[in-house]
Design a protein around this motif. Sequence first.
Motif, PDB file in Angstrom:
ATOM      1  N   LYS A   1       0.737  -1.426   0.153  1.00 15.88           N
ATOM      2  CA  LYS A   1       0.055   0.144   0.000  1.00 15.88           C
ATOM      3  C   LYS A   1       1.067   1.298   0.104  1.00 15.88           C
TER       4      LYS A   1
ATOM      5  N   ARG B   1      -0.112   8.352  -1.326  1.00 15.00           N
ATOM      6  CA  ARG B   1      -1.268   8.160  -2.392  1.00 15.00           C
ATOM      7  C   ARG B   1      -2.683   7.464  -2.039  1.00 15.00           C
ATOM      8  N   GLU B   2      -3.721   7.965  -2.419  1.00 13.31           N
ATOM      9  CA  GLU B   2      -4.942   7.425  -2.045  1.00 13.31           C
ATOM     10  C   GLU B   2      -4.953   5.964  -2.401  1.00 13.31           C
ATOM     11  N   THR B   3      -5.537   5.160  -1.882  1.00 15.57           N
ATOM     12  CA  THR B   3      -5.619   3.605  -1.874  1.00 15.57           C
ATOM     13  C   THR B   3      -6.427   3.199  -2.851  1.00 15.57           C
ATOM     14  N   TYR B   4      -5.905   2.199  -3.825  1.00 16.30           N
ATOM     15  CA  TYR B   4      -6.845   1.552  -4.875  1.00 16.30           C
ATOM     16  C   TYR B   4      -7.372   0.315  -4.595  1.00 16.30           C
ATOM     17  N   TYR B   5      -8.515  -0.046  -4.306  1.00 16.98           N
ATOM     18  CA  TYR B   5      -8.859  -1.392  -4.098  1.00 16.98           C
ATOM     19  C   TYR B   5      -9.084  -2.157  -5.192  1.00 16.98           C
ATOM     20  N   TYR B   6      -8.846  -3.367  -5.235  1.00 15.34           N
ATOM     21  CA  TYR B   6      -9.341  -4.448  -6.159  1.00 15.34           C
ATOM     22  C   TYR B   6     -10.330  -5.536  -5.321  1.00 15.34           C
TER      23      TYR B   6
ATOM     24  N   SER C   1      -6.805 -10.876  -5.463  1.00 13.94           N
ATOM     25  CA  SER C   1      -6.372  -9.426  -6.081  1.00 13.94           C
ATOM     26  C   SER C   1      -5.018  -9.588  -6.823  1.00 13.94           C
TER      27      SER C   1
ATOM     28  N   THR D   1      -2.079  -4.064  -5.868  1.00  8.09           N
ATOM     29  CA  THR D   1      -2.355  -2.830  -6.443  1.00  8.09           C
ATOM     30  C   THR D   1      -1.440  -1.687  -5.481  1.00  8.09           C
ATOM     31  N   ASN D   2      -1.560  -0.669  -5.865  1.00  9.61           N
ATOM     32  CA  ASN D   2      -0.758   0.474  -4.826  1.00  9.61           C
ATOM     33  C   ASN D   2       0.663   0.083  -4.541  1.00  9.61           C
TER      34      ASN D   2
END
Length: 731
Positions: free
Chosen positions: A429, A433-438, A478, A481-482
Amino acid sequence: MKNVSILFLLIIASFMNVSAQQTVIKVSTNETDLVLKTSPLGRIYQAYFGEKLLNESEIQALSHFIARPSSDGSVTPRGWEVYPASGNEDYFEPAFAIQHNDGNMTSYLYYKSHEVKNIDSNVKETIIRLADDKYPVEVTLHYMSFAKENIIKTWTEIKHNEKKPVNISKYASAMLYFESPAYYLNEYSGDWSKEAQLSTQELKFGKKMIDTKLGSRAAMHAYPFFQIGLGEEVKEDKGKVFVGTIGWTGNFRFTFEVDNVNNLRVISGINPYASTYELKPNEIFTTPEFIFTLSYNGVGKASRDLHAWARNYQLKDGKGDRLTLLNNWEATGPNFNEEILGEWMHEAKKLGVDMFLLDDGWFGNKYPRFDDKRALGDWEPTREKLPNGVQGLVKKAKEAGVKFGLWVEPEMVNPKSELFEKHPDWAIKLPNRETYYYRSQLVLDLSNPQVQDYSFGVVDKILSENPDLAYLKWDCNSPITNIYSPYLKEKQNHLYIDHVRGFYNVIKRVTDKYPHVEIMMCSGGGARCDYEGLKYFSEFWCSDNTDPVDRLYIQWNFSQFFPIKAMAAHVTSWNKAASIKFRTDVAMMCKFGFDISLKEMNADEQKFCTEAVANYNRLKRVILDGNFFRLVSPYDGNHTSVMHVGESKDKAVLFTYDINPLYKEKYYPIKLQGLDPMKKYRIREINLMPGATSRLAENDKVYSGDYLMKIGIDAFTATRLNSRVIELTAE
Ligand code: GLA
């Protein structure tokens, strides 16, 4: 003028002299030779890759793709170098790139030595040591050849002894060259629920790349395997085909480059994207295995070779049995309790399958898992659903007379979980930066040894507390991401590689400690399907798409590379326009299970399924361990057919499917394969609905293998979504 040509002849002669001392290394199977040869300058080249050569003296003299003398007398090192490095004389894509301590970005690798180890009477390992002449950098090439199965697997080790760490930015597992008038690539692409879709293109001058950047799995949009038709498009039963696949459960890359003289170069390995690796002095960087075969009789033969090789050498428990099962995911999702599951166990028993598999939704107390937005990471049974925990379920299953299996996803965390609250730095993570969730989740940072211990600990606890637990469905929903590992800090460029190595560390510890537990490799459907993963997992889930029509294509395509016993297929309620028989007949060609409640079926359908399970149990060894033949392709028309033939050729099972027959269509008999022409086989249609009788003209008659393979049987019909399962028994 005369003097000049005498001088030239002398130069050629001296070249021939040196060439007499050239080292020739042959990596061979029973059908194929890969010949590697050093040039007079001491570097190593691919001299030949193709059908086995018969004359040793001709093999020794091969010189076609090796560095040659130029007209000015010098020797040009350009040729098919086996492991070309960045900065040398070849102008195309290299296999290897390194930056040395002094900033120099070139490397020339010279042959040092080689050895051949006989692993057993069928398997040889050839180890070739190369080294740079100006820097203390060593590259070791490994080739393992499987004679009978006609498979070669290869990997590379990179090591140096410079004062400080060096950066490697390319580190292929292997590079191979081809010379052919045309190259046709079969690639497999897709997405969730449309796994491994086939497309074909001709490769022309320039580069074509297939790669992924998913981090936690190899596949989803692109798949870690391919086929190349050499000279003509890939065909099932004829033509020369090169088939390759990479064993890496992470980012991979295949580069296909057609060069200036229409030769094809194929480079396979980890995708070096965002992954320049800093290698410490004396640390060994080992690449994944690239597994390949050449078939001279089409891709069906290549598949059977890969299947046999995988069962004999690579697949976890490749020669062992497999459990049939009933799974609850499609019917209940995460909404169940102990009582409901007790009913499922009795249904499993009634069906006759070996096991009940409890899917997602059994864990989490602070945040009970009633949907996929919470609880990953909190692997305690939800008290309100399961007051007696997993132990209570194992006991219940025992009482019902079936085994018990459990879904886990130990590499992931939901932000809504006690684990995340306690260890937010264990998730991959970004801090800024803003977290992107899958799928509302994050990937745990398996580059961190502490997280590896946690992940192993989750599974270890479940298995040690429940010694009778027979099976795990191990999911990975997943991609990464991030992209930021709190553990690796300024070495983020190691994340993609160290994460996958961390995953192998976890799964290896699990399978070392619990070798008897069957584990399914699952990743949001079929996104984990690679031969390194399959060293630890006994099967993989091909797709969440269980519509039987779609599955015919998905299974057709995965079977190109993976043995039937590694391909899990379940009967579900997807596409109810297809009968329960059609759905069952489609799942039954693979490793068989159900994910549907008996309550969704009428009495006849239930009886049919019970009989199908009994048939499967009787024919399991033929289906799971036999030779697999793809007879009629679903891509070629409105029908498809496959068959399995047992090792002794005494038993075979034929599956036929009418997908979308046309009015007044002409049907052709299905010509069987793999039978003994001299044996006589009784034909018996099985898997019939209660009360139905076979309308197959050949039913209960006896034909020779010769007849069945040359004339065939008329098993296709004009009925939409009709299917047949036909058992053949030698008399
Ligand atoms: C993934 C799997 C499914 C199921 C769900 C559970 O999508 O592919 O089979 O297990 O997870 O959440």
